[in-house]
Enzyme design. Sequence first.
Site, PDB file in Angstrom:
ATOM      1  N   SER A 195       0.823  -1.212   0.000  1.00 38.83           N
ATOM      2  CA  SER A 195       0.000   0.000   0.000  1.00 38.83           C
ATOM      3  C   SER A 195       0.854   1.257   0.000  1.00 38.83           C
ATOM      4  O   SER A 195       0.362   2.354  -0.280  1.00 38.83           O
ATOM      5  CB  SER A 195      -0.928   0.017   1.217  1.00 38.83           C
ATOM      6  N   ALA A 228      -0.924   1.191  10.904  1.00 38.09           N
ATOM      7  CA  ALA A 228      -0.305  -0.137  10.930  1.00 38.09           C
ATOM      8  C   ALA A 228      -0.566  -0.918   9.631  1.00 38.09           C
ATOM      9  O   ALA A 228      -1.656  -0.820   9.052  1.00 38.09           O
ATOM     10  CB  ALA A 228      -0.834  -0.929  12.128  1.00 38.09           C
ATOM     11  N   PRO A 229       0.449  -1.644   9.143  1.00 43.72           N
ATOM     12  CA  PRO A 229       1.798  -1.823   9.705  1.00 43.72           C
ATOM     13  C   PRO A 229       2.795  -0.735   9.301  1.00 43.72           C
ATOM     14  O   PRO A 229       3.948  -0.769   9.714  1.00 43.72           O
ATOM     15  CB  PRO A 229       2.229  -3.164   9.108  1.00 43.72           C
ATOM     16  N   GLY A 230       2.359   0.240   8.478  1.00 42.87           N
ATOM     17  CA  GLY A 230       3.243   1.373   8.215  1.00 42.87           C
ATOM     18  C   GLY A 230       3.551   1.654   6.761  1.00 42.87           C
ATOM     19  O   GLY A 230       4.528   2.338   6.467  1.00 42.87           O
ATOM     20  N   ASP A 247      -2.614   3.981  15.495  1.00 42.31           N
ATOM     21  CA  ASP A 247      -3.256   2.685  15.219  1.00 42.31           C
ATOM     22  C   ASP A 247      -3.101   1.793  16.442  1.00 42.31           C
ATOM     23  O   ASP A 247      -2.041   1.797  17.080  1.00 42.31           O
ATOM     24  CB  ASP A 247      -2.635   2.006  14.001  1.00 42.31           C
ATOM     25  N   ASP A 267      -7.648   4.995  18.720  1.00 47.31           N
ATOM     26  CA  ASP A 267      -8.604   4.977  17.617  1.00 47.31           C
ATOM     27  C   ASP A 267      -8.365   6.189  16.720  1.00 47.31           C
ATOM     28  O   ASP A 267      -8.365   7.331  17.194  1.00 47.31           O
ATOM     29  CB  ASP A 267     -10.027   5.010  18.183  1.00 47.31           C
ATOM     30  N   ASP A 284      -5.570   5.879   5.323  1.00 43.34           N
ATOM     31  CA  ASP A 284      -5.992   4.790   4.428  1.00 43.34           C
ATOM     32  C   ASP A 284      -6.794   3.767   5.212  1.00 43.34           C
ATOM     33  O   ASP A 284      -6.579   2.556   5.098  1.00 43.34           O
ATOM     34  CB  ASP A 284      -4.763   4.149   3.764  1.00 43.34           C
ATOM     35  N   LYS A 313     -13.257   4.496   0.017  1.00 44.18           N
ATOM     36  CA  LYS A 313     -13.628   3.220  -0.575  1.00 44.18           C
ATOM     37  C   LYS A 313     -14.890   3.395  -1.424  1.00 44.18           C
ATOM     38  O   LYS A 313     -15.808   4.122  -1.054  1.00 44.18           O
ATOM     39  CB  LYS A 313     -13.855   2.164   0.517  1.00 44.18           C
TER      40      LYS A 313
END
Length: 363
Positions: A195, A228-230, A247, A267, A284, A313
Amino acid sequence: MTGIVAYCRPGFENDCAAELQDKTAVLGIYGYCQTKPQQGFVVYRCQSEEAEHLAKKLILRELIFTRQFIVILAHVTELPQEDRVSAVQVALLDEDVQEAFAGVKPCGDIRVETPDTNDGKELSKFCRKFTVPLRQGLRKIDWLTVKESDRRPTLHAFFLSNQEVYIGFSYSFNQSPWLMGIPRLRSPSDAPSRSTLKLDEAFQVFVPEHEREERITSGMNAVDLGAAPGGWTYQLVRRGMMVQAVDNGPMAQSLMDTGQVKHIREDGFKYRPKKKNVTWLVCDMVEKPARVGELMTSWLIDGDCKEAIFNLKLPMKRRYAAVAEYLEQIKQTLVEQGRGRFELQAKQLYHDREEITVHIRWL
């Protein structure tokens, strides 16, 4: 009747067509679209003078589902394998083409392209080999300048097969800088997820090259919501920024080891920074687009960031209509509650899938 060819992501032809019908109507042009599922492009039919008007007034950066578009000069469906160059020359020397588009020639360069499909990938090797002889052939008939020029329009040869091609043009001030409208990015081997390329592409699409040194630079503060995960944090870190990664999930240790990342287990919809010193907000998160849009808008209105890049989305149906609704709501809120002029851009990037990427900043 001529028109334009708009390149898009396969599977999103109807969304591309719906947007074209909407935007061209605003410009007072009423043509019609021809589409086929999964072909990776849309043909919009109109008169030649209207097509040239669209080349100037249909602003590419304001189109969400179109990567690049070209005005059709000729459509050749039976290219002879033994001499394709001559067939293209004949098509461009046609009297009607010469008369209708006299102000376009000579063009400054040629791009030989294909749709972003499996068939297109099969043609890519042929296109690379064909570029040089085609360029030479077009210079012989004065459709290309002797030396490349970025001040002249660009010719495009958009191949659907090795026997069928659309020949068209785009103006240098209203085109993608990349072949097929696709920036070719390599996924870094040390990035936590693929991503990461979404944000890399977003920076290149939304921030002009001559402004990047000032707007995306070392020492800036950034926040990544749902980090996460970054993958997105990685792009901020590699540009020298100090990042608050928000996260509840774990972050890649390689990012934490840089000393540029503060992992905040909270959150993303509840977190706000303590200081008003954040330049970039990125997000994202997999969440309802209306909710994400409201969150990003509130950060900007409250002065908690200067620029934001985030993904929305897409629904399964009527995607363009839904996107237009989301963006209109964001604009209305910024106008009514905001702090002045702003810039909003949205694009379905090459590395996006069932989503679009949005960029907003105060001017």
